[in-house]
Design a protein around this motif. Structure first.
Motif, PDB file in Angstrom:
ATOM      1  N   LEU A   1      -7.684   6.416   3.025  1.00 47.93           N
ATOM      2  CA  LEU A   1      -6.525   5.547   2.835  1.00 47.93           C
ATOM      3  C   LEU A   1      -6.139   4.842   4.128  1.00 47.93           C
ATOM      4  CD1 LEU A   1      -4.356   7.831   0.517  1.00 47.93           C
ATOM      5  CD2 LEU A   1      -5.293   5.588  -0.093  1.00 47.93           C
TER       6      LEU A   1
ATOM      7  N   LEU B   1      -6.422   9.197  -7.562  1.00 49.69           N
ATOM      8  CA  LEU B   1      -6.506   8.930  -6.132  1.00 49.69           C
ATOM      9  C   LEU B   1      -7.450   7.769  -5.843  1.00 49.69           C
ATOM     10  CD1 LEU B   1      -6.158   9.752  -3.075  1.00 49.69           C
ATOM     11  CD2 LEU B   1      -8.175  11.203  -3.424  1.00 49.69           C
TER      12      LEU B   1
ATOM     13  N   ASN C   1      -6.152   4.405  -7.072  1.00 46.76           N
ATOM     14  CA  ASN C   1      -5.064   3.901  -6.220  1.00 46.76           C
ATOM     15  C   ASN C   1      -5.585   3.353  -4.898  1.00 46.76           C
ATOM     16  OD1 ASN C   1      -3.103   4.499  -8.105  1.00 46.76           O
ATOM     17  ND2 ASN C   1      -2.527   6.442  -7.181  1.00 46.76           N
ATOM     18  N   MET C   2      -6.666   3.935  -4.392  1.00 48.64           N
ATOM     19  CA  MET C   2      -7.258   3.418  -3.152  1.00 48.64           C
ATOM     20  C   MET C   2      -7.692   1.967  -3.306  1.00 48.64           C
ATOM     21  SD  MET C   2      -9.691   6.443  -1.669  1.00 48.64           S
ATOM     22  CE  MET C   2      -9.056   8.056  -1.217  1.00 48.64           C
TER      23      MET C   2
ATOM     24  N   VAL D   1       1.988   2.184  -3.446  1.00 47.51           N
ATOM     25  CA  VAL D   1       0.955   2.784  -4.296  1.00 47.51           C
ATOM     26  C   VAL D   1       0.637   4.212  -3.870  1.00 47.51           C
ATOM     27  CG1 VAL D   1      -1.454   2.634  -5.032  1.00 47.51           C
ATOM     28  CG2 VAL D   1      -0.071   0.559  -4.861  1.00 47.51           C
ATOM     29  N   ASN D   2       0.518   4.437  -2.562  1.00 46.62           N
ATOM     30  CA  ASN D   2       0.007   5.715  -2.055  1.00 46.62           C
ATOM     31  C   ASN D   2       1.041   6.581  -1.365  1.00 46.62           C
ATOM     32  OD1 ASN D   2      -2.830   5.188  -2.788  1.00 46.62           O
ATOM     33  ND2 ASN D   2      -2.683   3.568  -1.270  1.00 46.62           N
TER      34      ASN D   2
ATOM     35  N   SER E   1      -9.024  12.174   1.801  1.00 44.10           N
ATOM     36  CA  SER E   1      -8.150  11.202   1.141  1.00 44.10           C
ATOM     37  C   SER E   1      -7.278  10.496   2.167  1.00 44.10           C
ATOM     38  CB  SER E   1      -7.287  11.899   0.080  1.00 44.10           C
ATOM     39  OG  SER E   1      -6.388  12.815   0.665  1.00 44.10           O
TER      40      SER E   1
ATOM     41  N   SER F   1       1.170   8.883   2.339  1.00 43.11           N
ATOM     42  CA  SER F   1      -0.149   9.165   2.916  1.00 43.11           C
ATOM     43  C   SER F   1      -0.332   8.551   4.295  1.00 43.11           C
ATOM     44  CB  SER F   1      -1.251   8.639   1.986  1.00 43.11           C
ATOM     45  OG  SER F   1      -1.174   9.270   0.723  1.00 43.11           O
ATOM     46  N   TYR F   2       0.544   7.621   4.673  1.00 46.45           N
ATOM     47  CA  TYR F   2       0.416   6.942   5.955  1.00 46.45           C
ATOM     48  C   TYR F   2       1.396   7.468   7.002  1.00 46.45           C
ATOM     49  CZ  TYR F   2      -1.795   3.756   2.641  1.00 46.45           C
ATOM     50  OH  TYR F   2      -2.571   3.232   1.644  1.00 46.45           O
TER      51      TYR F   2
ATOM     52  N   ASP G   1     -14.062   2.901  -6.887  1.00 48.32           N
ATOM     53  CA  ASP G   1     -13.084   2.467  -7.883  1.00 48.32           C
ATOM     54  C   ASP G   1     -13.773   1.840  -9.092  1.00 48.32           C
ATOM     55  OD1 ASP G   1     -10.588   1.965  -9.007  1.00 48.32           O
ATOM     56  OD2 ASP G   1     -10.394   0.030  -8.013  1.00 48.32           O
TER      57      ASP G   1
ATOM     58  N   LEU H   1       0.831  -1.213   0.000  1.00 42.78           N
ATOM     59  CA  LEU H   1       0.000   0.000   0.000  1.00 42.78           C
ATOM     60  C   LEU H   1       0.860   1.255   0.000  1.00 42.78           C
ATOM     61  CD1 LEU H   1      -2.826  -0.983   2.527  1.00 42.78           C
ATOM     62  CD2 LEU H   1      -2.802  -1.211   0.042  1.00 42.78           C
TER      63      LEU H   1
END
Length: 444
Positions: free
Chosen positions: A311, A366, A369-370, A59-60, A307, A63-64, A335, A56
């Motif tokens: 995520l 976005l 990708n989620m 990909v993102n 977002s 964001s974490y 998605d 994850l």
């Protein structure tokens, strides 16, 4: 010479055996090593704070990860988070200044949290390398800072009119996002322990203060916040997540002569089959239904906060063994509906999405990708019946053909005029042919 050769061979065999013996000893030690990067306790329901899977993260991106404040052990001590680390001690001092009148001093905070250490450590998916003293200090410092922050924004305590953490809007926006990142949490029972030790008689509940703080950006009605005033959660991210879960819906039942449910087509294809989307009012954007060819969805605002929330809450649902998958299902639905920027445009036109994230193309990327690299069971999800009914409607005969005809020839005034002109030309051609044939069959 023969004896020398035998001696050399024996020495060689002894050396090899010693190497094997050392290797064997090392292997035997590893048999009893405890996994550290993913602890054995990570599969229990008591474990609720996880390192996000690398798939994850790939990909993102970031964001974490927190941007200005560290909460808990995973990002503790990072250089880019030192600015707020200094202010944590300022907030703790202000809290101590208020509670010393009741005889509560710093040592009392540490003693209150100490019995919770083992249970708190088991909430993390990795083995925490800090000592008991370091870990308890971290829990107290981070927990008191969060509680004081919520009290200041809830106007429960006096606020310095020049406090940069309250007055600088860019800092507040990052607080809102960093405090819902999965890797940036401490157990909620630690927060409750510190809150009970320091609260005033007429203070709102910790859940109320938390939801009031996040309502700076979510902006839900006051009656919704009161409904969850005493809710129990595993951490701040889980608390906000729980307030969005819809009421129990009727479980999907397998209908005869129906194939198993599959994901649905994007909105560009669905609308050509006559399926529409309409916004409707609901407490949560997760409350979705399908009736008479219309998918009813509440409006959702897609911005930087939402977002980050989506995520991280999906990552939480993917990692936690005792968690429902409502948000994973919702993200999968988005998605499915969105493949391109044109699909985002349709949803914006129909007031399903309010896009403050960027261009339609950026919002599409976005959302796509989620939905990547997540585990999803369509047979067990809360929208299984909706997926099934939408697909059945999409493939059910004449109305799809009629909808496609309307979309092709009556979608705009110009296409309608073109179709009308072609139809009149066809009628005139048929009439001319009929008169010609009649002239031969029945001459004057």
């Amino acid at each position: 010479m023969k004896n020398n050769s035998q001696t050399t061979a024996e020495q060689h065999n002894i050396t090899i055996w010693e190497i094997k013996k050392d290797r064997l000893t090392a292997m035997q030690h590893k048999l009893f090593d405890t996994p550290k990067l993913l602890s054995v306790a990570a599969g229990r329901t008591t474990c609720s704070i996880f390192k996000v899977p690398q798939t994850l993260v790939d990909v993102n991106g970031k964001s974490y990860q927190p941007h200005i404040i560290s909460v808990g052990p995973f990002h503790h001590g990072k250089a880019q988070l030192e600015m707020i680390e200094e202010h944590k001690w300022r907030f703790l001092r202000q809290l101590l200044d208020r509670t010393k009148a009741k005889g509560i001093v710093l040592e009392d905070y540490l003693r209150a949290v100490q019995p919770l250490e083992v249970m708190a450590r088991e909430c993390y998916s990795e083995t925490i390398p800090y000592s008991t003293d370091e870990f308890i200090e971290m829990m107290v410092l981070d927990g008191c800072f969060i509680i004081e922050l919520f009290r200041k924004f809830g106007e429960v305590v006096e606020v310095d009119e020049h406090d940069p953490l309250i007055k600088m809007s860019w800092i507040v926006s990052f607080f809102l996002r960093d405090l819902i990142r999965l890797e940036n949490q401490i157990p909620f029972f630690v927060l409750e322990c510190l809150f009970e030790l320091t609260k005033t008689p007429r203070s709102p509940t910790l859940a109320s203060l938390t939801l009031g703080f996040f309502n700076l950006v979510v902006q839900r009605p006051e009656n919704v916040l009161k409904k969850y005033a005493n809710i129990k959660a595993k951490h701040l991210l889980d608390l906000l997540r729980l307030t969005f879960l819809p009421p129990e819906l009727e479980k999907s039942t397998k209908q005869e002569n129906r194939p198993p449910p599959h994901v649905i087509h994007n909105i560009s294809k669905l609308r050509r089959a006559g399926i529409k989307l309409k916004p409707h009012e609901a407490e949560s954007f997760l409350v979705i239904s399908f009736k008479n060819g219309v998918i009813h969805m509440p409006t959702i605002t897609i911005d930087d906060f939402m977002s980050a929330f989506l995520l991280n809450v999906v990552a939480f649902e993917q990692c936690h063994s005792g968690c429902s998958t409502h948000f994973t299902t919702y993200v999968t639905l988005l998605d499915c509906l969105i493949n391109t920027s044109r699909d985002v445009g349709y949803l914006c036109d129909w007031n399903i999405i309010e896009n403050y994230f960027g261009t339609d193309a950026e919002a599409a990327t976005l959302i796509n990708n989620m939905g990547k690299d997540i585990s999803f069971d369509i047979d067990e999800c809360y929208l299984a019946r909706l997926f099934d009914n939408v697909n059945h409607h999409y493939h059910s005969g004449w109305h799809v053909q009629w909808a496609s005809l309307k979309y092709t020839y009556f979608n705009s005034p110009w296409s309608f005029l073109s179709a009308l002109a072609a139809f009149l030309l066809l009628i005139l051609t048929i009439a001319q042919t009929a008169y010609t044939i009649l002239g031969y069959v029945r001459p004057p």
